[in-house]
Scaffold this motif. Sequence first.
Motif, PDB file in Angstrom:
ATOM      1  N   LEU A  34       0.833  -1.211   0.000  1.00  0.00           N
ATOM      2  CA  LEU A  34       0.000   0.000   0.000  1.00  0.00           C
ATOM      3  C   LEU A  34       0.862   1.253   0.000  1.00  0.00           C
ATOM      4  N   ASP A  35       1.951   1.225   0.779  1.00  0.00           N
ATOM      5  CA  ASP A  35       2.858   2.377   0.817  1.00  0.00           C
ATOM      6  C   ASP A  35       3.529   2.573  -0.536  1.00  0.00           C
ATOM      7  N   PHE A  36       3.917   1.481  -1.158  1.00  0.00           N
ATOM      8  CA  PHE A  36       4.567   1.558  -2.470  1.00  0.00           C
ATOM      9  C   PHE A  36       3.627   2.199  -3.490  1.00  0.00           C
ATOM     10  N   LEU A  37       2.380   1.728  -3.515  1.00  0.00           N
ATOM     11  CA  LEU A  37       1.417   2.250  -4.483  1.00  0.00           C
ATOM     12  C   LEU A  37       1.113   3.725  -4.224  1.00  0.00           C
ATOM     13  N   ALA A  38       1.102   4.108  -2.943  1.00  0.00           N
ATOM     14  CA  ALA A  38       0.800   5.490  -2.597  1.00  0.00           C
ATOM     15  C   ALA A  38       1.935   6.440  -2.980  1.00  0.00           C
ATOM     16  N   THR A  39       3.170   5.973  -2.842  1.00  0.00           N
ATOM     17  CA  THR A  39       4.316   6.850  -3.103  1.00  0.00           C
ATOM     18  C   THR A  39       4.784   6.800  -4.557  1.00  0.00           C
ATOM     19  N   ARG A  40       4.717   5.633  -5.178  1.00  0.00           N
ATOM     20  CA  ARG A  40       5.208   5.518  -6.561  1.00  0.00           C
ATOM     21  C   ARG A  40       4.134   5.857  -7.595  1.00  0.00           C
ATOM     22  N   ARG A  41       2.892   5.608  -7.278  1.00  0.00           N
ATOM     23  CA  ARG A  41       1.756   5.885  -8.156  1.00  0.00           C
ATOM     24  C   ARG A  41       2.012   5.430  -9.595  1.00  0.00           C
ATOM     25  N   PRO A  42       2.046   4.094  -9.838  1.00  0.00           N
ATOM     26  CA  PRO A  42       2.268   3.594 -11.203  1.00  0.00           C
ATOM     27  C   PRO A  42       1.214   4.141 -12.154  1.00  0.00           C
ATOM     28  N   ASN A  43       1.627   4.403 -13.387  1.00  0.00           N
ATOM     29  CA  ASN A  43       0.723   4.989 -14.380  1.00  0.00           C
ATOM     30  C   ASN A  43      -0.291   3.995 -14.928  1.00  0.00           C
ATOM     31  N   GLY A  44       0.054   2.721 -14.920  1.00  0.00           N
ATOM     32  CA  GLY A  44      -0.841   1.721 -15.491  1.00  0.00           C
ATOM     33  C   GLY A  44      -0.921   0.490 -14.610  1.00  0.00           C
ATOM     34  N   PRO A  45      -1.632  -0.520 -15.087  1.00  0.00           N
ATOM     35  CA  PRO A  45      -1.750  -1.768 -14.317  1.00  0.00           C
ATOM     36  C   PRO A  45      -0.379  -2.381 -14.062  1.00  0.00           C
ATOM     37  N   CYS A  46      -0.191  -2.933 -12.888  1.00  0.00           N
ATOM     38  CA  CYS A  46       1.088  -3.572 -12.565  1.00  0.00           C
ATOM     39  C   CYS A  46       0.874  -4.596 -11.452  1.00  0.00           C
ATOM     40  N   LEU A  47       1.864  -5.459 -11.288  1.00  0.00           N
ATOM     41  CA  LEU A  47       1.842  -6.446 -10.211  1.00  0.00           C
ATOM     42  C   LEU A  47       2.903  -6.067  -9.193  1.00  0.00           C
ATOM     43  N   VAL A  48       2.500  -5.931  -7.948  1.00  0.00           N
ATOM     44  CA  VAL A  48       3.438  -5.599  -6.879  1.00  0.00           C
ATOM     45  C   VAL A  48       3.482  -6.766  -5.898  1.00  0.00           C
ATOM     46  N   VAL A  49       4.670  -7.294  -5.666  1.00  0.00           N
ATOM     47  CA  VAL A  49       4.853  -8.454  -4.795  1.00  0.00           C
ATOM     48  C   VAL A  49       5.722  -8.065  -3.604  1.00  0.00           C
ATOM     49  N   ASP A  50       5.265  -8.400  -2.427  1.00  0.00           N
ATOM     50  CA  ASP A  50       6.045  -8.175  -1.211  1.00  0.00           C
ATOM     51  C   ASP A  50       6.872  -9.440  -0.957  1.00  0.00           C
ATOM     52  N   LEU A  51       8.182  -9.338  -1.033  1.00  0.00           N
ATOM     53  CA  LEU A  51       9.043 -10.507  -0.874  1.00  0.00           C
ATOM     54  C   LEU A  51       8.919 -11.129   0.513  1.00  0.00           C
ATOM     55  N   ASP A  52       8.527 -10.337   1.507  1.00  0.00           N
ATOM     56  CA  ASP A  52       8.315 -10.910   2.837  1.00  0.00           C
ATOM     57  C   ASP A  52       7.169 -11.925   2.812  1.00  0.00           C
ATOM     58  N   VAL A  53       6.157 -11.683   1.976  1.00  0.00           N
ATOM     59  CA  VAL A  53       5.040 -12.622   1.859  1.00  0.00           C
ATOM     60  C   VAL A  53       5.518 -13.908   1.181  1.00  0.00           C
ATOM     61  N   VAL A  54       6.347 -13.754   0.165  1.00  0.00           N
ATOM     62  CA  VAL A  54       6.921 -14.931  -0.501  1.00  0.00           C
ATOM     63  C   VAL A  54       7.714 -15.759   0.503  1.00  0.00           C
ATOM     64  N   ARG A  55       8.532 -15.075   1.301  1.00  0.00           N
ATOM     65  CA  ARG A  55       9.348 -15.753   2.320  1.00  0.00           C
ATOM     66  C   ARG A  55       8.458 -16.479   3.332  1.00  0.00           C
ATOM     67  N   ASP A  56       7.427 -15.804   3.812  1.00  0.00           N
ATOM     68  CA  ASP A  56       6.518 -16.403   4.798  1.00  0.00           C
ATOM     69  C   ASP A  56       5.780 -17.608   4.218  1.00  0.00           C
ATOM     70  N   ASN A  57       5.345 -17.499   2.963  1.00  0.00           N
ATOM     71  CA  ASN A  57       4.641 -18.616   2.330  1.00  0.00           C
ATOM     72  C   ASN A  57       5.548 -19.830   2.177  1.00  0.00           C
ATOM     73  N   PHE A  58       6.793 -19.599   1.788  1.00  0.00           N
ATOM     74  CA  PHE A  58       7.728 -20.712   1.642  1.00  0.00           C
ATOM     75  C   PHE A  58       7.959 -21.395   2.992  1.00  0.00           C
ATOM     76  N   ARG A  59       8.143 -20.592   4.023  1.00  0.00           N
ATOM     77  CA  ARG A  59       8.357 -21.175   5.366  1.00  0.00           C
ATOM     78  C   ARG A  59       7.126 -21.938   5.843  1.00  0.00           C
ATOM     79  N   ALA A  60       5.928 -21.460   5.481  1.00  0.00           N
ATOM     80  CA  ALA A  60       4.695 -22.160   5.859  1.00  0.00           C
ATOM     81  C   ALA A  60       4.630 -23.525   5.179  1.00  0.00           C
TER      82      ALA A  60
END
Length: 212
Positions: free
Chosen positions: A7-33
């Motif tokens: 949410l902070d990334f989208l608020a500060t960077r304000r991409p001009n078009g559709p994009c995919l934003v991935v939080d690597l901490d979520v990837v890390r947590d999912n792998f550990r799960a």
Amino acid sequence: MATQRILDFLATRRPNGPCLVVDLDVVRDNFRAFEKALPDSKIYYAVKANPAPEILRLLAAMGSSFDTASVAEVEMAMDAGAPADRISFGNTIKKERDIARAYQLGIRLYAVDCVEEVEKIARAAPGSRVFCRVLTDGEGAEWPLSRKFGCVPAMAVNVLRHAKALGLDAYGVSFHVGSQQTDLSAWDRALGDAKKVFATLAEEGIVLKMVN
């Protein structure tokens, strides 16, 4: 999953078009799960799901294995730091020159679903391990991909038997119950089919070691 960082990334960077934003901490947590839930398993990340170098590097550093569908994906995984012995070539329809290139890179684990594919691997990647994809009915899945590849259990026995005869390591079976599967019994049915293949080949002295 929209984390505060996203949410902070989208608020500060304000991409001009559709994009995919991935939080690597979520990837890390999912792998550990997954590691915690399946302690006796090796986790293979499908590179096609998201081949972003940042994700591949993170997972490689965490000890993940990788499932690839092309030589390009094999090279992506290796560039991210994954050793060849943690990479499988999971596409059941491969060009012989791509098998040869993967073998040159050190890949020794390949998916098959017919005797012709086994013969290509025997020529281009001698002595490698192969696993046979078994068909499932796909019932209960929003995207029943199971019939895209694979063969019936009886044919899987013949495929792996042929692999053994050609000097390959008949290593195991795989299946895909479909994406967004809502019926937990789908895994029971697929594992039951896998058990039949294991049991039939065991009677012939061919001991399978992997279920994917």
